[in-house]
Scaffold this motif. Structure first.
Motif, PDB file in Angstrom:
ATOM      1  N   TYR A   1       0.772  -1.052  -0.042  1.00  0.00           N
ATOM      2  CA  TYR A   1      -0.169   0.038   0.066  1.00  0.00           C
ATOM      3  C   TYR A   1       0.791   1.320   0.095  1.00  0.00           C
ATOM      4  CZ  TYR A   1      -3.909  -2.861   0.584  1.00  0.00           C
ATOM      5  OH  TYR A   1      -4.938  -3.908   0.560  1.00  0.00           O
TER       6      TYR A   1
ATOM      7  N   VAL B   1     -18.731  -2.584  -5.579  1.00  0.00           N
ATOM      8  CA  VAL B   1     -17.967  -1.514  -5.103  1.00  0.00           C
ATOM      9  C   VAL B   1     -17.480  -0.946  -6.291  1.00  0.00           C
ATOM     10  CG1 VAL B   1     -17.439  -2.246  -2.974  1.00  0.00           C
ATOM     11  CG2 VAL B   1     -15.772  -2.852  -4.807  1.00  0.00           C
ATOM     12  N   LEU B   2     -17.109   0.149  -6.257  1.00  0.00           N
ATOM     13  CA  LEU B   2     -16.459   0.979  -7.359  1.00  0.00           C
ATOM     14  C   LEU B   2     -14.859   0.952  -7.201  1.00  0.00           C
ATOM     15  CD1 LEU B   2     -17.327   3.137  -9.557  1.00  0.00           C
ATOM     16  CD2 LEU B   2     -16.737   4.811  -8.260  1.00  0.00           C
ATOM     17  N   THR B   3     -14.126   0.566  -7.938  1.00  0.00           N
ATOM     18  CA  THR B   3     -12.865   0.418  -7.999  1.00  0.00           C
ATOM     19  C   THR B   3     -12.237   1.565  -8.622  1.00  0.00           C
ATOM     20  OG1 THR B   3     -13.215  -1.075  -9.976  1.00  0.00           O
ATOM     21  CG2 THR B   3     -12.527  -1.987  -8.174  1.00  0.00           C
ATOM     22  N   ARG B   4     -11.024   1.855  -8.031  1.00  0.00           N
ATOM     23  CA  ARG B   4     -10.415   2.836  -8.278  1.00  0.00           C
ATOM     24  C   ARG B   4      -9.844   2.798  -9.668  1.00  0.00           C
ATOM     25  NH1 ARG B   4      -4.555   3.591  -5.226  1.00  0.00           N
ATOM     26  NH2 ARG B   4      -3.978   5.508  -6.407  1.00  0.00           N
TER      27      ARG B   4
ATOM     28  N   PHE C   1     -11.955   3.563  -0.046  1.00  0.00           N
ATOM     29  CA  PHE C   1     -12.633   4.184  -1.074  1.00  0.00           C
ATOM     30  C   PHE C   1     -13.640   2.736  -1.552  1.00  0.00           C
ATOM     31  CE2 PHE C   1     -13.110   4.492  -5.803  1.00  0.00           C
ATOM     32  CZ  PHE C   1     -13.504   5.934  -5.838  1.00  0.00           C
ATOM     33  N   GLN C   2     -13.384   1.830  -1.794  1.00  0.00           N
ATOM     34  CA  GLN C   2     -14.262   0.784  -2.072  1.00  0.00           C
ATOM     35  C   GLN C   2     -15.360   0.646  -1.022  1.00  0.00           C
ATOM     36  OE1 GLN C   2     -11.805  -2.717  -2.560  1.00  0.00           O
ATOM     37  NE2 GLN C   2     -11.088  -2.164  -4.533  1.00  0.00           N
TER      38      GLN C   2
ATOM     39  N   HIS D   1      -7.291   5.373  -0.225  1.00  0.00           N
ATOM     40  CA  HIS D   1      -6.783   4.210  -0.733  1.00  0.00           C
ATOM     41  C   HIS D   1      -6.191   3.121   0.138  1.00  0.00           C
ATOM     42  CE1 HIS D   1      -8.304   5.584  -4.580  1.00  0.00           C
ATOM     43  NE2 HIS D   1      -7.482   6.658  -4.661  1.00  0.00           N
ATOM     44  N   ARG D   2      -6.232   3.513   1.358  1.00  0.00           N
ATOM     45  CA  ARG D   2      -5.872   2.707   2.514  1.00  0.00           C
ATOM     46  C   ARG D   2      -6.741   1.408   2.752  1.00  0.00           C
ATOM     47  NH1 ARG D   2      -3.091   4.551   6.909  1.00  0.00           N
ATOM     48  NH2 ARG D   2      -2.307   6.597   6.699  1.00  0.00           N
ATOM     49  N   PRO D   3      -6.282   0.262   3.076  1.00  0.00           N
ATOM     50  CA  PRO D   3      -7.025  -0.803   3.371  1.00  0.00           C
ATOM     51  C   PRO D   3      -7.608  -0.286   4.832  1.00  0.00           C
ATOM     52  CG  PRO D   3      -4.713  -1.316   3.772  1.00  0.00           C
ATOM     53  CD  PRO D   3      -4.763   0.081   3.088  1.00  0.00           C
TER      54      PRO D   3
END
Ligand SMILES: Nc1ncnc2c1ncn2[C@@H]1O[C@H](COP(=O)(O)OP(=O)(O)OP(=O)(O)O)[C@@H](O)[C@H]1O
Ligand SMILES: [Mg+2]
Lengths: 255, 280
Positions: free
Chosen positions: A8, A224-227, B101-102, B136-138
């Motif tokens: 990440y 879900v919406l993926t980036r 985000f998801q 965007h972090r888990p």
């Protein structure tokens, strides 16, 4: 789960995951050409990209490489030492009453190849693991029309792996801070309690997760919406170039 | 009755094993009021909330949304849940997706919105709770308070008519608690209905227009905060405490101080003092 953290936070995290997947898979495919030198080059290449492009400390990468090392060595040894037919020229030979055991040039070569190929494959996988979060890989697979059920399972298993780890860690800490692991007897007892409460807790957690999903309109599919990532022509060019160079190397040192 | 957004009539509920969590609840929540539900641990607040969007079905009694009785079949519930969003008490049981985000996109995606709209809403919701940089972090990387904020964004992004929050302020730092209350006020101004539960009497006193006090599965009392929190016997019975500000005002009153309007927050309190100072 050290690797996951890097996935990440590394410097390649904003690169399109499909590009990274392509790089890893293409290099693995090239790595199947039986050529020890080529495999060595692959390990070096992956190491260089990881350290200089992704910003993974070299120490960490080497440490991770050491993990499969011992397994591979064992596999290599069993392959190297063979029963050899009488009269063949072995490098080292041990004569037992009924047959001979030893190492031949052939088996030496084979095991050397096994070793280098394994290391090459492992470093390709590490490249992927160090640079690409699981969720991004799932997103790529989704766009490749892999069955949704499989992908959702992957996602949920991934998420729950961490929930489970976190929960067991919390229970462990709470037990340890109340002297649950002070001696062998209490340790066994505590561990048993940990396992059973983990089971009960996971069960309840999954129940309440389902409830909360329902509350947000869950109807059997986790949408879900993926980036979205930009595709870089430059990266693709370099990937193709790298694979091409590897192929040339394999061809030059064929034999 | 037509101006009631949510209503319960004589609702009983038991968990498996016969634990009676709701013991004859009747309540009518008026449209546009900011509602706080208080009560000791295990008094049934969370259970009550799960009845408002049909997650739990009463053993007997009825629940109404906008005057329509809640029916427990799929299409009705789906429709209801688009309008009534619940933020759960424990964020760990709400978060499932890999990245923040998801996670937040899940609700809006289920509403069938186009991707661009979903993205816009997700970003707005994350901004509202101040966690854009975690996008965007888990989810397993976050601190508990951060998870709580993600779980609030989850529901904000769905933009429901009624927003129900189970102890939203617990675990938030004071700064973000303040910010959350501002967001909730803003939603109220836009005509949304906000209902929350809390153990924080100061928060309930300052924020709510109307409070319900629960005890052992019953509504022990309901009313405007200024009256409810003056009822010392009730507060003692339900393990609550008088808000500090109210306590101070009471003392001042005993000393002969006169308030035009009982202040509900420190700024209001200051205004009253200034008012007095210029008065004399
Ligand atoms: N899943 C469950 N199964 C069985 N009993 C439950 C369950 N959830 C809650 N209860 C019981 O129902 C009663 C009401 O619980 P509820 O969670 O609604 O309380 P609460 O007012 O939200 O408490 P808190 O302030 O601690 O959040 C309690 O006695 C509790 O023990
Ligand atoms: Mg509760």
């Amino acid at each position: 789960m050290l690797i996951d953290n890097y996935a990440y936070l590394n410097k390649l995290k904003d690169v399109h995951p499909a590009e990274k997947l392509l790089f890893a898979l293409a290099t693995m495919a090239v790595g199947f050409i039986p050529n020890a030198l080529l495999n060595l080059a692959i390990v070096l290449m992956m190491g260089t990209v990881l350290v200089f492009k992704a910003g993974i400390p070299a120490r960490i990468f080497l440490k991770m490489l050491l993990i499969p090392f011992s397994f591979i060595i064992i596999g290599m040894l069993t392959m190297m030492v063979n029963v050899i037919p009488a009269g063949s020229n072995a490098l080292i030979k041990l004569s037992l009453p009924d047959f001979n055991v030893g190492i031949t040039l052939e088996s030496m070569k084979m095991s050397g190849l096994l070793f280098s190929r394994s290391m090459a494959m492992v470093s390709c996988l590490y490249f992927l693991a160090f640079t690409t979060p699981v969720m991004d890989i799932v997103a790529v697979l989704r766009s490749m029309k892999v069955p949704v059920l499989l992908l959702e399972l992957m996602e949920l298993i991934y998420r729950f792996l961490f929930v489970l780890m976190e929960t067991s860690e919390k229970i462990y800490i709470s037990q340890a801070s109340r002297l649950g692991y002070i001696n062998a007897k209490t340790s066994v007892h505590s561990l048993g309690r940990l396992a059973s409460s983990l089971l009960v807790k996971s069960w309840r957690d999954s129940e309440s997760l389902y409830i909360s999903l329902e509350a947000r309109g869950y109807d059997g599919e986790l949408r879900v919406l993926t980036r979205s990532f930009p595709i870089s022509q430059r990266n693709i060019f370099f990937i193709v170039l790298a694979e091409f160079l590897l192929l040339i190397l394999a061809w030059l040192f064929r034999g | 009755m037509s101006d009631c957004i949510l209503e319960m009539r004589d609702v009983f509920f038991e968990y498996s094993g016969g634990i009676r969590a709701l013991d004859g609840i009747s309540m009518a929540i008026e449209k546009g009021k900011k509602i706080a539900v208080l009560g000791p641990n295990g008094s049934g607040k969370s259970t009550l909330f799960l009845h408002f969007n049909g997650i739990l079905k009463p053993k007997s009694g009825k629940v109404f949304y906008r005057g329509r009785e809640i029916r427990y079949f799929r299409s009705f519930l789906m429709d209801l849940r688009k309008n009534v969003g619940v933020v759960f008490q424990d964020p760990d049981t709400q978060l499932f997706a890999g990245s923040v985000f998801q996670e937040v996109s899940f609700g809006p995606m289920n509403l069938g919105l186009p991707a661009a709209e979903v993205e816009k809403r997700v970003k707005e919701a994350l901004k509202a709770t101040g966690i854009e940089e975690l996008m965007h972090r888990p989810t397993h990387f976050l601190s508990f308070g951060q998870k709580k904020r993600v779980s609030i964004s989850d529901v904000l992004a769905m933009n429901p008519e009624v927003l129900i929050l189970d102890e939203p302020a617990a675990y938030l730092d004071p700064g973000h608690e303040q910010k959350l209350l501002e967001i909730l006020d803003e939603l109220c101004r836009k005509g949304k209905q906000v209902i929350l539960s809390t153990h924080d009497v100061e928060l309930a006193y300052a924020w709510a227009d109307y409070v319900y006090i629960m005890k052992a599965g019953k509504i022990a009392a309901e009313g405007i905060p200024a009256e409810i929190f003056q009822n010392d016997k009730l507060l003692a019975d339900t393990d609550l405490r008088k808000p500090l500000l109210l306590e101070i005002c009471d003392i001042l009153k005993q000393k002969g101080f006169f308030f035009n309007k009982m202040p509900r927050s420190i700024p209001e309190f200051k205004d009253e003092l200034l008012f007095r100072a210029t008065d004399e």
